[in-house]
Design an enzyme around this catalytic site. Structure first.
Site, PDB file in Angstrom:
ATOM      1  N   GLU A 307      36.952  33.594  27.851  1.00 34.02           N
ATOM      2  CA  GLU A 307      37.204  33.599  26.404  1.00 34.02           C
ATOM      3  C   GLU A 307      36.840  32.240  25.820  1.00 34.02           C
ATOM      4  O   GLU A 307      37.449  31.220  26.154  1.00 34.02           O
ATOM      5  CB  GLU A 307      38.670  33.911  26.108  1.00 34.02           C
ATOM      6  CG  GLU A 307      38.965  33.914  24.619  1.00 34.02           C
ATOM      7  CD  GLU A 307      40.425  34.164  24.287  1.00 34.02           C
ATOM      8  OE1 GLU A 307      40.809  34.003  23.113  1.00 34.02           O
ATOM      9  OE2 GLU A 307      41.178  34.529  25.213  1.00 34.02           O
ATOM     10  N   LYS A 485      55.997  42.765  37.288  1.00 31.14           N
ATOM     11  CA  LYS A 485      54.757  43.167  36.603  1.00 31.14           C
ATOM     12  C   LYS A 485      55.004  44.149  35.461  1.00 31.14           C
ATOM     13  O   LYS A 485      54.140  44.972  35.131  1.00 31.14           O
ATOM     14  CB  LYS A 485      53.758  43.761  37.599  1.00 31.14           C
ATOM     15  CG  LYS A 485      53.345  42.811  38.713  1.00 31.14           C
ATOM     16  CD  LYS A 485      52.362  43.473  39.662  1.00 31.14           C
ATOM     17  CE  LYS A 485      51.893  42.506  40.740  1.00 31.14           C
ATOM     18  NZ  LYS A 485      52.959  42.189  41.697  1.00 31.14           N
ATOM     19  N   ASP A 561      49.123  35.657  41.278  1.00 28.37           N
ATOM     20  CA  ASP A 561      48.928  37.083  41.023  1.00 28.37           C
ATOM     21  C   ASP A 561      48.725  37.280  39.521  1.00 28.37           C
ATOM     22  O   ASP A 561      49.673  37.119  38.744  1.00 28.37           O
ATOM     23  CB  ASP A 561      50.153  37.873  41.496  1.00 28.37           C
ATOM     24  CG  ASP A 561      49.928  39.384  41.448  1.00 28.37           C
ATOM     25  OD1 ASP A 561      48.970  39.808  40.780  1.00 28.37           O
ATOM     26  OD2 ASP A 561      50.704  40.123  42.072  1.00 28.37           O
ATOM     27  N   HIS A 659      36.074  30.484  16.222  1.00 27.83           N
ATOM     28  CA  HIS A 659      35.665  31.580  17.095  1.00 27.83           C
ATOM     29  C   HIS A 659      34.243  32.029  16.783  1.00 27.83           C
ATOM     30  O   HIS A 659      33.494  32.408  17.690  1.00 27.83           O
ATOM     31  CB  HIS A 659      36.632  32.754  16.963  1.00 27.83           C
ATOM     32  CG  HIS A 659      37.795  32.668  17.902  1.00 27.83           C
ATOM     33  ND1 HIS A 659      37.808  33.276  19.136  1.00 27.83           N
ATOM     34  CD2 HIS A 659      38.974  32.012  17.810  1.00 27.83           C
ATOM     35  CE1 HIS A 659      38.943  33.018  19.749  1.00 27.83           C
ATOM     36  NE2 HIS A 659      39.677  32.256  18.962  1.00 27.83           N
TER      37      HIS A 659
END
Length: 674
Positions: A307, A485, A561, A659
């Site tokens: 990104e 998660k 993770d 951006h």
């Protein structure tokens, strides 16, 4: 004979392909030569004239409107101004005049184009004549410059199917320069289509299966006779297994994997612990934000992301924090959780176990049972009285027997229970040293469940989160009370992993000069966006601008993770004006940062290098768990920098502009897709 032959080929030396000879001498002067002033001064004059006339006419027309004078009643100065406006406008519309007009006036005549055609024809005739009468390379200059050191050189440009010429010796160089190594035979070749070469990443070598044995294995995998997952164990070569699996996959799907690198990776390092059935690896760029001044130390924070603007924005936040004296990060809690679910025939029995587990007097017993040595006692056949006697001795000598734990670093901290009917959910919390530690906790929890089975034989063990196995004839499935998660209020309130708070006071001058906004704007925006807006959306732990961006980028770079970004990104960002409203106090509170510096992906070469950059590679040799706790504070500090920079960009209206500048590809995506 030789002299006449050399004279016959002289024109070939003059007509070098790399030299452009003008066909017609350009004797026509440029239009700009007739100007009394240079071209740039002429442009400046017309620019000034245009804007001056526009200002004059607008002023005159405004005065006429105020005095109720008709606009068509013009004076002589106004007429002159209108003509000057038209003239300057014509000049400017001609793309600043002379050069553009010159390209329209001075056009090439037909003789020029015919001259070029004639030259092309003559050049072809000369080539054919040279091929018939001159031996290969005889007309070329054979002089060899003095070469102090002949290095290997490979020609980069390839014409059609020409192979690269590798020059290795001075003799080879002389042969090539004299044309002796060049095939000069001319063939009538039809026009060839353009040759498209596939792009190779980092000079990746194409893996070609050449042996008959590999070909037979590929055919077996494609036919389904040989399972793809068993290649590593059968071949004993992880790299070869990945190459064979990759080729079989391409044949099965009919899709190419040419853009996915295979070489340059240690497949032995992931066998049995990181990834199954590999066919390559994905490359993610790693950027550096910092230095981040945190707790008096500087850190260069690695961030793996695709990104645009993310690293640059975090870096700006680090700069603002550094100029203001740095940030402070405090660890509040450190404990990983596991939550099995057990079931009884009645809710009363479930409640009895709940009271038993939550009784403080029994906690020391469960802490000892966390030892795997207790499992040996359970299977030893001792009667209840002897077993309890030995167990009491273990409790009294618990600290002395610390090495007998199911893990050297795992220590049971608490057990909390929740009832749903006749089902009981047990949430174990345990310290795990420098490991993230879910497997470590699972082993200890299994020991406790074995122990509880003696006093509660009617207990059915339904599941330990993340484990699927069989115990006492029942299948262990997911308990989901951890919660791992998944966004969960229990993690937001109780915490999971490392609970961290990080704060900094940003000086008002830094807010204005570096962040390009004001303290008041930041405080108001934080209240409206991060607090009120998140509450309106019903957010769970999402009272921030983009904490997950920074958390995920650091997690990927350091071998964590990535899926645990879900609960690790739980964060509330607070901003407040301090020091009579001159400065900004900003803080982030993150109750469930789940990180480790040993195990899993942290032992891979690239991820280990990023951990080493932060100074937290591997297990701490001084204090158990110190490296993983430091990594959690660094994550919180980087999130603080990212929140500060993004909120400032939003307050100043710079987000879309940045951006559009840094996060937009300049490549033609239609060509890439084709």
């Amino acid at each position: 004979m030789e002299a006449s032959r050399r004279s016959a080929v002289k024109p070939v030396i003059v007509l070098k392909p790399s030299k452009r000879v003008p066909l017609v001498e350009d004797t026509t002067g440029k239009a700009s030569d007739a100007l009394p002033l240079p071209l740039y001064l002429t442009n400046a004059v017309f620019f000034t004239l245009f804007f001056s006339v526009v200002y004059f006419l607008l002023s005159r027309w405004r005065e006429k409107i105020r005095a109720s004078i008709p606009l068509h009643a013009v004076t002589f100065p106004e007429i002159v101004a209108v003509f000057a406006l038209v003239a300057s406008l014509i000049y400017l519309l001609g793309f600043f005049g002379i050069d553009f007009v010159q390209s329209l006036i001075i056009r090439p005549t037909g003789d020029v184009w015919s001259g070029e055609d004639d030259e092309e024809g003559n050049e072809v005739l000369l080539r054919e004549e040279d091929a018939r009468t001159v031996p290969c390379g005889q007309a070329l200059d054979c002089s060899v410059p003095s070469l102090p050191h002949m290095v290997r050189n490979v020609t980069a440009q390839r014409l059609f199917d020409e192979k690269p010429v590798r020059v290795t010796t001075e003799e080879d160089a002389r042969k090539v320069s004299c044309g002796q190594a060049v095939d000069c035979s001319l063939r009538s070749l039809p026009p060839r289509p353009p040759i498209v070469t596939s792009q190779k990443l980092f000079h990746e070598k194409t893996v070609i299966v050449t042996t008959e044995e590999d070909e037979e294995i590929i055919k077996s995998v494609v036919a389904g006779a040989l399972p793809s997952y068993s290649l590593e164990s059968k071949l004993g070569d992880c790299k070869r297994a990945a190459a064979i699996r990759r080729e079989a996959l391409q044949r099965l799907t009919g899709r190419s994997l040419s853009g996915l690198p295979l070489d340059g990776f240690d497949y032995e390092s992931i066998l049995g612990q990181c990834c199954e059935m590999p066919v390559g690896y994905v490359q993610i760029p790693v950027g550096i934000a910092g230095p981040l001044l945190l707790n008096g130390r500087e850190y260069s924070v690695p961030m793996a992301t695709t990104e645009g603007c993310l690293v640059a924005s975090t870096n700006r936040g680090c700069k603002a924090i550094h100029l203001s004296g740095g940030a402070t990060s405090i660890l509040l809690k450190d404990g990983m959780t596991r939550a099995p679910v057990v079931r009884f025939s009645t809710a009363k029995r479930a409640a009895e176990l709940k009271f038993y587990l939550e009784d403080p007097e029994n906690f020391d017993t469960f802490a000892v049972v966390f030892n795997r040595f207790v499992r040996f006692l359970l299977n030893s056949g001792l009667n209840d009285s002897k077993f309890k006697l030995i167990l009491c001795w273990f409790i009294e000598n618990f600290e002395f027997l610390g090495g007998c734990r199911s893990s050297r670093f795992g220590r049971l901290q608490s057990i909390k229970c929740a009832i749903a009917g006749k089902n009981l959910y047990l949430r174990f919390t345990c310290s795990t040293g420098d490991a993230m530690g879910m497997n470590m906790v699972s082993k200890g929890v299994q020991n406790v469940l074995d122990f509880l089975q003696t006093d509660f034989p009617d207990m059915d063990v339904i599941g330990i989160s993340g484990w699927i196995t069989e115990i006492y004839g029942f299948v262990l499935d997911e308990g989901n009370f951890c919660s791992d998660k998944k966004p969960a209020a229990v993690n937001w309130i109780e915490g999971r992993g490392k609970s961290v708070v990080c704060e900094a006071i940003i000086e008002g001058d830094v807010v204005r000069k570096v962040l390009k906004t004001s303290v008041e704007s930041l405080v108001e925006l934080n209240m409206l966006k991060n607090l009120t807006g998140s509450a309106m959306a019903g957010a769970l732990g999402g009272f921030n601008a983009h904490a997950s961006n920074i958390v995920t980028a650091i997690y990927i770079a350091t071998g964590q993770d990535p899926a645990q970004n879900v609960e690790s990104s739980h964060c509330i960002t607070m901003m407040e004006a301090v020091n009579d409203g001159k400065d900004l106090h900003i803080s982030v509170t993150m109750p469930s940062v789940e990180v480790g510096t040993v195990g899993g992906g942290t032992q891979l070469a690239s991820q280990s290098a990023c951990l080493n950059l932060l100074g937290v590679k591997g297990a701490s040799k001084e204090v158990a768990g110190a490296n993983s706790r430091m990594l959690a504070t660094i994550v919180a500090g980087a999130v603080l920098a990212g929140e500060l920079s993004l909120m400032s960009a939003l307050a100043a209206g710079q987000l879309v502009k940045s951006h559009m500048k840094y996060n937009r590809s300049s490549k033609d995506m239609s060509n890439l897709s084709s």
